[in-house]
Motif scaffolding. Structure first.
Motif, mmCIF file in Angstrom:
data_model
loop_
_atom_site.group_PDB
_atom_site.id
_atom_site.type_symbol
_atom_site.label_atom_id
_atom_site.label_comp_id
_atom_site.label_asym_id
_atom_site.label_seq_id
_atom_site.Cartn_x
_atom_site.Cartn_y
_atom_site.Cartn_z
ATOM 1 N N ALA A 102 0.825 -1.207 0.000
ATOM 2 C CA ALA A 102 0.000 0.000 0.000
ATOM 3 C C ALA A 102 0.861 1.259 0.000
ATOM 4 O O ALA A 102 0.562 2.229 -0.707
ATOM 5 N N LEU A 106 0.895 4.201 -2.808
ATOM 6 C CA LEU A 106 0.640 5.603 -2.477
ATOM 7 C C LEU A 106 1.797 6.501 -2.908
ATOM 8 O O LEU A 106 1.576 7.631 -3.359
ATOM 9 N N LEU A 109 1.515 7.037 -6.581
ATOM 10 C CA LEU A 109 0.414 7.966 -6.852
ATOM 11 C C LEU A 109 0.819 9.388 -6.504
ATOM 12 O O LEU A 109 0.502 10.337 -7.238
ATOM 13 N N LEU A 110 1.547 9.552 -5.401
ATOM 14 C CA LEU A 110 2.001 10.883 -5.012
ATOM 15 C C LEU A 110 2.976 11.456 -6.030
ATOM 16 O O LEU A 110 2.903 12.641 -6.388
#
Length: 210
Positions: A102, A106, A109-110
């Motif tokens: 996860a 993330l 995605l950031l």
């Protein structure tokens, strides 16, 4: 200096002889100009692409070899299957693996959403469909030259820190306050002439004779 198109339509550059940009005759498109020079996340994109490519190749090899009756078994399916069958979701190893996955997702995605540090400063032009870009180091050099040309300045050095222009100058005059004001005026005038997109503050410090 680099130029880029920000939209369809004919271009009408408005540059005076010698490369000096004149006042814009049409409103610029600041957001489009900034996006035109937005740095691309090459390294995260390359890592993601390589990971997906490796997963695809492994899947294809395992599938084709299994259909041919000779499983390649490049991956330890037996060990993984046994671990999955004997491990509960509440187990520390399962929770740790899920958490790491996860966090990596993330982070990717950031990296995709947050803009990186721009390599070029966008400048306004006389055409709303045309933007120009200059390197921050070059912009600092141009502003430093303007500061050095102010009356009473012996030498000047300029740096750009984010949206702040920092000028350090030296003078042989005792009236450092007057020289500082002339330096600020010269740099602000040069900023107005170059017309970078976004507001830049100017801070000057003048050192007098020792």
């Amino acid at each position: 200096m680099t130029t880029a198109e920000t939209g369809p339509g004919p271009t009408r550059p408005s540059a005076a002889p010698g490369g000096h940009v004149t006042e814009p005759t049409a409103p610029a498109r600041p957001r489009a100009a900034v996006r035109a020079f937005r740095p691309r996340r090459v390294i995260p994109a390359a890592i993601s692409a390589l990971a997906l490519l490796a997963a695809g190749i492994l899947t294809a090899v395992e599938t084709i070899s299994a259909l041919a009756g000779r499983p390649a078994r490049l991956l330890p399916y037996d060990q993984v299957s046994e671990w999955a069958a004997t491990t509960a979701w509440q187990d520390r190893q399962a929770l740790t693996s899920a958490g790491i996955t996860a966090v990596l997702g993330l982070l990717l995605l950031l990296f995709a959403l947050v803009a990186g540090r721009p390599r070029l400063v966008a400048l306004r032009t006389g055409d709303p469909d045309l933007v120009a870009g200059v390197r921050p180091r070059t912009l600092a050099r141009l502003l430093g030259a303007a500061a050095s040309g102010a009356d009473g300045v012996r030498r000047a050095r300029t740096k750009i820190r984010g949206r702040q222009v920092v000028v350090k100058a030296a003078t042989d005059l005792r009236d450092t306050a007057g020289v500082e004001q002339r330096v600020l005026t010269a740099v602000e005038d040069e900023l107005g002439r170059l017309a970078p997109i976004g507001r830049y503050g100017v801070r000057a410090r003048v050192r007098g004779p020792s």
